[in-house]
Design an enzyme around this catalytic site. Structure first.
Site, PDB file in Angstrom:
ATOM      1  N   LYS A  12       5.168   2.489 -15.534  1.00  9.87           N
ATOM      2  CA  LYS A  12       4.948   2.513 -14.086  1.00  9.87           C
ATOM      3  C   LYS A  12       4.288   1.206 -13.666  1.00  9.87           C
ATOM      4  CE  LYS A  12       2.620   5.031 -10.406  1.00  9.87           C
ATOM      5  NZ  LYS A  12       1.947   6.263 -10.020  1.00  9.87           N
TER       6      LYS A  12
ATOM      7  N   LYS B 115       9.454   3.559 -13.323  1.00  9.81           N
ATOM      8  CA  LYS B 115       9.193   3.597 -11.895  1.00  9.81           C
ATOM      9  C   LYS B 115       8.613   2.276 -11.431  1.00  9.81           C
ATOM     10  CE  LYS B 115       6.144   5.909  -8.746  1.00  9.81           C
ATOM     11  NZ  LYS B 115       4.913   6.599  -8.641  1.00  9.81           N
TER      12      LYS B 115
HETATM   13  C1  PBG Z   1       0.569   8.417  -7.890  1.00  3.63           C
HETATM   14  C2  PBG Z   1       1.953   8.190  -7.432  1.00  3.63           C
HETATM   15  C3  PBG Z   1       2.427   7.177  -6.595  1.00  3.63           C
HETATM   16  C4  PBG Z   1       3.798   7.399  -6.425  1.00  3.63           C
HETATM   17  C5  PBG Z   1       4.120   8.538  -7.143  1.00  3.63           C
HETATM   18  N1  PBG Z   1       2.974   9.008  -7.782  1.00  3.63           N
HETATM   19  C6  PBG Z   1       1.693   6.093  -5.891  1.00  3.63           C
HETATM   20  C7  PBG Z   1       0.994   5.033  -6.624  1.00  3.63           C
HETATM   21  O1  PBG Z   1       1.020   4.958  -7.854  1.00  3.63           O
HETATM   22  O2  PBG Z   1       0.374   4.240  -5.949  1.00  3.63           O
HETATM   23  C8  PBG Z   1       4.726   6.567  -5.596  1.00  3.63           C
HETATM   24  C9  PBG Z   1       6.037   7.205  -5.278  1.00  3.63           C
HETATM   25  C10 PBG Z   1       6.814   6.532  -4.198  1.00  3.63           C
HETATM   26  O3  PBG Z   1       6.499   5.407  -3.768  1.00  3.63           O
HETATM   27  O4  PBG Z   1       7.799   7.145  -3.761  1.00  3.63           O
HETATM   28  N2  PBG Z   1       0.153   9.738  -7.611  1.00  3.63           N
END
Ligand code: PBG
Length: 308
Positions: free
Chosen positions: A181, A233
């Site tokens: 991520k 992601k």
């Molecule tokens: C963290 C989380 C995020 C997203 C999914 N889970 C935000 C981040 O890491 O700042 C982002 C998902 C998206 O942008 O659609 N709980």
């Protein structure tokens, strides 16, 4: 002929719908930066889950938006917290006909907006956070999640959550690891959707978009710790990473088409600058082609309907 020889196909059962459930609302509340997406009330969440089930989607991933937040994100642990209530309602609605998933992270619940608890110097405390994640995993599983999805990028989070689930006799609950991520600008609209309090960034725990090999290390660690699915992601900007991960992982690979990917296409389409449906299909096919078996997408319902 083209249809016959196509190397990849989209199918509703490979799509997972991310949804937001907001505490204290009785009607869905549309999100300006994600046209077509809303924060759900508990009642409209149930309807969304039923629709996803009826369309044959693979799963639904819940995010909670609580009314009040504190330093340790305590609303994430209580069965009355909005995410756990939402999980219970959805599970009650769909039973085992749709895989019910839960985002396991503290950023929606903390008043500083970070994905973990902070130490005395204001830095995210990795190991103190693991203790909270372990309890959160058990709370979410007890509320009804078939799958928990740790997304905080703390080191050791998969092992800590797996051990806690097993100790609580929740061996059947699976872990979808947000394994690779990145600290991405494409989460912008999501942070509006969960009303994030974050000042600053998450670069001390999320990955640098400059790095590719690092993802293989993240994935290997998560697999060793017991991840049942590994996710990359965002999706579209990280297809090289996705292909790398798909080449080494011996579990299903997921990709998250994030909020910014959604918003870009919607905004361009609203201006008449892009063919919306073709762009949606092409982006999902590209993610699938690069190696994702499962795709989280805010378009999951619409795409599944078109595929029927
Ligand atoms: C963290 C989380 C995020 C997203 C999914 N889970 C935000 C981040 O890491 O700042 C982002 C998902 C998206 O942008 O659609 N709980």
């Amino acid at each position: 002929m083209r249809r016959l020889v196509a190397e990849h196909r989209l199918h509703p059962s490979a799509l997972i719908l991310p949804v937001f459930v907001r505490e204290g609302i009785t009607e869905p509340k549309p999100l300006p930066s994600m046209p077509g997406v809303a924060q759900h009330s508990l009642a409209s969440l149930r309807e969304a889950a039923r629709e996803a089930r009826d369309l044959g989607l693979g799963g639904i991933m819940l995010f909670g938006v609580p009314e009040t937040r504190d330093a340790t994100g305590s609303a994430s642990l209580s069965p009355d917290g909005i995410l756990n209530r939402g999980l219970a309602e959805v599970r009650d609605e769909v039973g085992d006909d749709l895989v019910v998933m839960s985002d396991l992270c503290l950023d929606e619940f903390t008043d500083h907006g970070h994905c973990g608890v902070l130490d005395a110097r204001g830095r995210v405390d990795n190991d103190a956070t693991l203790e909270v994640y372990a309890r959160m995993g058990v709370a979410q599983a007890q509320a009804g999640a078939h799958v928990v999805g740790p997304s905080g990028m703390m080191d050791g989070q998969i092992a800590a959550i797996r051990a806690a689930l097993d100790t609580a006799a929740l061996e059947d609950v699976s872990i979808l690891a947000y394994a690779a991520k990145y600290a991405s600008a494409f989460y912008g609209p999501f942070r509006d959707a969960v009303e994030s309090e974050l000042q600053g960034d998450r670069k001390t725990y999320q990955q640098d978009p400059a790095n590719r090999r690092e993802s293989l290390r993240e994935v290997r660690l998560d697999l060793e710790e017991g991840a049942d699915v590994v996710m990359v992601k965002p999706a579209l900007g990280f297809l090289d990473v996705l292909a790398d991960v798909a080449a080494v992982a011996d579990v299903p690979v997921a990709a998250y088409q994030v909020s910014g990917e959604y918003a870009m296409v919607e905004a361009a389409a609203a201006n008449g600058w892009i063919n919306r449906e073709a762009a949606i299909t092409e982006s999902l096919l590209s993610i699938h082609r690069a190696g994702a078996n499962l795709i989280l997408s805010y378009w999951a319902v619409e795409v599944a309907r078109d595929l029927l």
